[in-house]
Scaffold this motif. Structure first.
Motif, PDB file in Angstrom:
ATOM      1  N   HIS A 303       0.693  -1.315   0.063  1.00  0.00           N
ATOM      2  CA  HIS A 303      -0.327   0.176  -0.052  1.00  0.00           C
ATOM      3  C   HIS A 303       0.921   1.291  -0.224  1.00  0.00           C
ATOM      4  O   HIS A 303       0.986   1.932  -0.570  1.00  0.00           O
ATOM      5  CB  HIS A 303      -1.058   0.124   1.204  1.00  0.00           C
ATOM      6  N   ASN A 304       2.368   0.972   0.731  1.00  0.00           N
ATOM      7  CA  ASN A 304       2.691   2.480   1.234  1.00  0.00           C
ATOM      8  C   ASN A 304       3.973   2.088  -0.615  1.00  0.00           C
ATOM      9  O   ASN A 304       3.491   3.900  -0.670  1.00  0.00           O
ATOM     10  CB  ASN A 304       3.999   1.938   1.947  1.00  0.00           C
ATOM     11  N   ARG A 308       3.308   6.259  -3.155  1.00  0.00           N
ATOM     12  CA  ARG A 308       4.722   6.686  -3.166  1.00  0.00           C
ATOM     13  C   ARG A 308       4.300   6.637  -5.075  1.00  0.00           C
ATOM     14  O   ARG A 308       4.876   7.396  -5.438  1.00  0.00           O
ATOM     15  CB  ARG A 308       5.639   5.746  -3.110  1.00  0.00           C
ATOM     16  N   THR A 309       3.620   5.027  -5.921  1.00  0.00           N
ATOM     17  CA  THR A 309       3.711   5.263  -7.109  1.00  0.00           C
ATOM     18  C   THR A 309       2.793   6.832  -7.249  1.00  0.00           C
ATOM     19  O   THR A 309       3.202   8.114  -8.432  1.00  0.00           O
ATOM     20  CB  THR A 309       3.267   4.453  -7.465  1.00  0.00           C
ATOM     21  N   GLY A 333       3.128  -1.218 -16.966  1.00  0.00           N
ATOM     22  CA  GLY A 333       4.088  -0.332 -16.775  1.00  0.00           C
ATOM     23  C   GLY A 333       3.457   0.417 -14.824  1.00  0.00           C
ATOM     24  O   GLY A 333       4.802   0.428 -14.865  1.00  0.00           O
ATOM     25  N   PHE A 334       1.878   1.013 -14.707  1.00  0.00           N
ATOM     26  CA  PHE A 334       2.043   0.859 -13.194  1.00  0.00           C
ATOM     27  C   PHE A 334       2.983   0.214 -12.070  1.00  0.00           C
ATOM     28  O   PHE A 334       2.905   0.563 -11.339  1.00  0.00           O
ATOM     29  CB  PHE A 334       0.294   0.945 -12.992  1.00  0.00           C
ATOM     30  N   ALA A 335       2.319  -1.446 -12.505  1.00  0.00           N
ATOM     31  CA  ALA A 335       2.813  -2.814 -11.916  1.00  0.00           C
ATOM     32  C   ALA A 335       4.246  -2.343 -11.747  1.00  0.00           C
ATOM     33  O   ALA A 335       4.424  -2.492 -10.270  1.00  0.00           O
ATOM     34  CB  ALA A 335       2.380  -3.398 -12.115  1.00  0.00           C
ATOM     35  N   ARG A 341       8.960   0.837  -6.610  1.00  0.00           N
ATOM     36  CA  ARG A 341       8.451   1.592  -4.892  1.00  0.00           C
ATOM     37  C   ARG A 341       8.365   0.581  -3.105  1.00  0.00           C
ATOM     38  O   ARG A 341       8.450   0.936  -2.580  1.00  0.00           O
ATOM     39  CB  ARG A 341       7.831   2.302  -5.218  1.00  0.00           C
ATOM     40  N   LEU A 342       8.407  -0.277  -3.812  1.00  0.00           N
ATOM     41  CA  LEU A 342       8.271  -1.414  -2.436  1.00  0.00           C
ATOM     42  C   LEU A 342       9.193  -1.202  -1.621  1.00  0.00           C
ATOM     43  O   LEU A 342      10.545  -1.407  -1.743  1.00  0.00           O
ATOM     44  CB  LEU A 342       8.715  -3.324  -3.200  1.00  0.00           C
ATOM     45  N   GLY A 343       9.064  -0.818  -0.354  1.00  0.00           N
ATOM     46  CA  GLY A 343      10.287  -0.661   0.667  1.00  0.00           C
ATOM     47  C   GLY A 343       9.902   1.268   0.706  1.00  0.00           C
ATOM     48  O   GLY A 343      10.220   1.336   2.163  1.00  0.00           O
TER      49      GLY A 343
END
Length: 479
Positions: A303-304, A308-309, A333-335, A341-343
């Motif tokens: 979710h975070n 951020r995306t 591309g969104f995925a 941005r994980l983390g």
């Protein structure tokens, strides 16, 4: 921390479904969500292969053996005979509570309501969504609105428990009980019965029409809103859209023995195969699923990263605006942007910190009401008749058996006899009310049968019958 693999079932669905499911699964895999995934096929292909429900009967056992069902949108074929699979799944598995958070992400997603943070809690099994409908005559169709005390109690208690466990401050009830005094009246009555058990939660009731207007104009006035099925379906889409886009809203369907998670939007077949659909609704639905499964850390991470995306202006076409967006991307591309941005944490939007799953109680604590004295005092008979009110009245006068009397004739809800109303348009279906000749006196089923036999023998086509009862002397029907 190592987690045991948790069995879930997925269905790719139709239209844009396979694309947004692929994107969502890539994110779950990259975030190392410990899920054992089984795929089933549902939707249009299954419908067209001969299944009226859109699901292979064997799939039910697969779902029941899992801990959660993550479902992409499906297409129900046009034409008669095909029942909504979404409704079938919810009712078959007892998924009585539909939870739809509607949150604005201003200024990164354009909205007129930057402070909006509303959760719609919708009853999922009753109301007009039972789909009990009949064509009665050439011109008249009937639908039955089913409301039960246990059904109302479950969803209203769920709303209050959800508010308490999620730190919410207020629960609002929407009904139309100024018109639907018995069915919606029951929902409102039970809301008023349960609300005092939660003194820490504010409560209020709005008539649905003005409540909907207030929700559209000032959504920040609401927190958790609980509604019967049809109202909840309509207003949750409205709430999602005014928050920013229907395409970013996820949905949870919760029951005692199972749960299903989905985006609230449809299959959008016109966008299928173009790699343009926004997968956010299904992504956020998968976040709700992870919390439900006891994986709050993974849920928070995803979710975070999604927040951020959105902050970084990486947007799909449906939310892309030159003033607030930086890059227009497709579904995959969104995925990939979320995975990258994980983390990471959002810098402006509120960071998410999920904790252990806050499972809402399903216990029915409302005391069983004492058995009421039920008495049959008459019957409403719906009759097909092509003619005028006075002609029908003349035919009926001599057909009523002893002990009963004709007291009223109505058409489309308007009383047309004994009142003399010439302006009322009358269709080909009439509601004829027969009561005991003794005010408040009882009649028997045999008398009702005798009445129907008399109508039949005189070539009057009765369509359906609604018996009239009192409960502890109070009428169980509108006067």
């Amino acid at each position: 921390m190592t987690h045991k693999q948790i069995p879930i079932v997925i269905a790719e669905g139709d239209g844009i479904g396979p694309e947004i499911m692929q994107a969502t699964l890539k994110i779950l895999e990259a975030a190392q969500a410990p899920l054992a995934i089984t795929k089933i096929e549902i939707g249009e292909k299954v419908y067209l292969s001969g299944s009226p429900t859109g699901m292979d009967p064997k799939a039910w056992d697969v779902i029941r053996a899992s801990k959660a069902f993550l479902k992409a949108p499906i297409t129900t074929p046009q034409g008669g005979g095909f029942k909504s699979l979404n409704v079938t799944i919810r009712t078959t598995l007892g998924l009585y509570a539909n939870v739809r958070p509607c949150v604005s992400y201003s200024p990164f997603i354009v909205t007129k309501h930057p402070q909006m943070d509303v959760v719609i809690v919708r009853e999922n099994e009753e109301d007009l969504y039972t789909g009990i409908e009949y064509r009665q005559t050439q011109d008249t169709y009937h639908a039955l609105k089913i409301m039960t005390r246990p059904g109302c109690e479950k969803i209203i208690r769920y709303a209050f428990e959800y508010a308490r466990t999620h730190g919410r401050k207020k629960v609002t009830c929407f009904t139309k009980d100024n018109i639907l005094k018995l069915s919606d009246g029951l929902f409102h009555k039970i809301f008023d019965e349960i609300a005092p058990e939660y003194p820490d939660i504010q409560n209020e009731h709005w008539i649905i029409d003005i409540g909907a207007a207030k929700l559209a104009d000032t959504p920040e006035a609401f927190d958790v809103v609980v509604m019967p099925n049809l109202y909840g379906d309509i207003l949750s889409d409205v709430a999602a859209q005014i928050a920013g886009s229907v395409g970013i809203a996820g949905s949870a369907n919760i029951g005692v023995h199972g749960a299903m998670f989905e985006a609230i939007h449809g299959s959008a077949p016109r966008r299928a195969g173009q790699n343009v659909a926004n997968p956010s609704g299904l992504i956020l639905a998968s976040v709700m699923m992870l919390v439900h499964l006891g994986l709050p850390e993974v849920a928070s991470t995803i979710h975070n990263a999604w927040l951020r995306t959105i902050e970084d202006g990486i947007h799909t076409y449906d939310i892309y605006k030159e003033a607030t967006s930086k890059e227009k991307v497709g579904t995959q591309g969104f995925a990939q942007a979320v995975i990258a941005r994980l983390g990471k944490k959002p810098q402006t939007l509120k960071e998410v910190h999920y904790t252990s799953p806050k499972h809402v109680t399903h216990e029915r604590r409302q005391k069983e009401s004492a058995a009421q004295q039920k008495a049959l005092i008459g019957t409403d008979v719906f009759i097909a008749f092509l003619g005028k009110t006075e002609e029908l009245h003349t035919k009926l006068r001599g057909l009523v058996p002893g002990g009963m009397q004709l007291v009223a004739i109505g058409n489309r809800g308007a009383k047309v006899w004994p009142s003399q109303v010439s302006e009322t348009f009358c269709s080909d279906t009439w509601r004829c009310r027969f009561l005991s000749k003794h005010p408040g006196g009882a009649v028997s089923h045999e008398q009702v049968i005798e009445l129907l036999r008399s109508l039949s023998q005189n070539h009057l086509d009765f369509l359906h019958v609604e018996n009239l009862y009192t409960f502890n002397g109070q009428a169980g029907f509108p006067e």
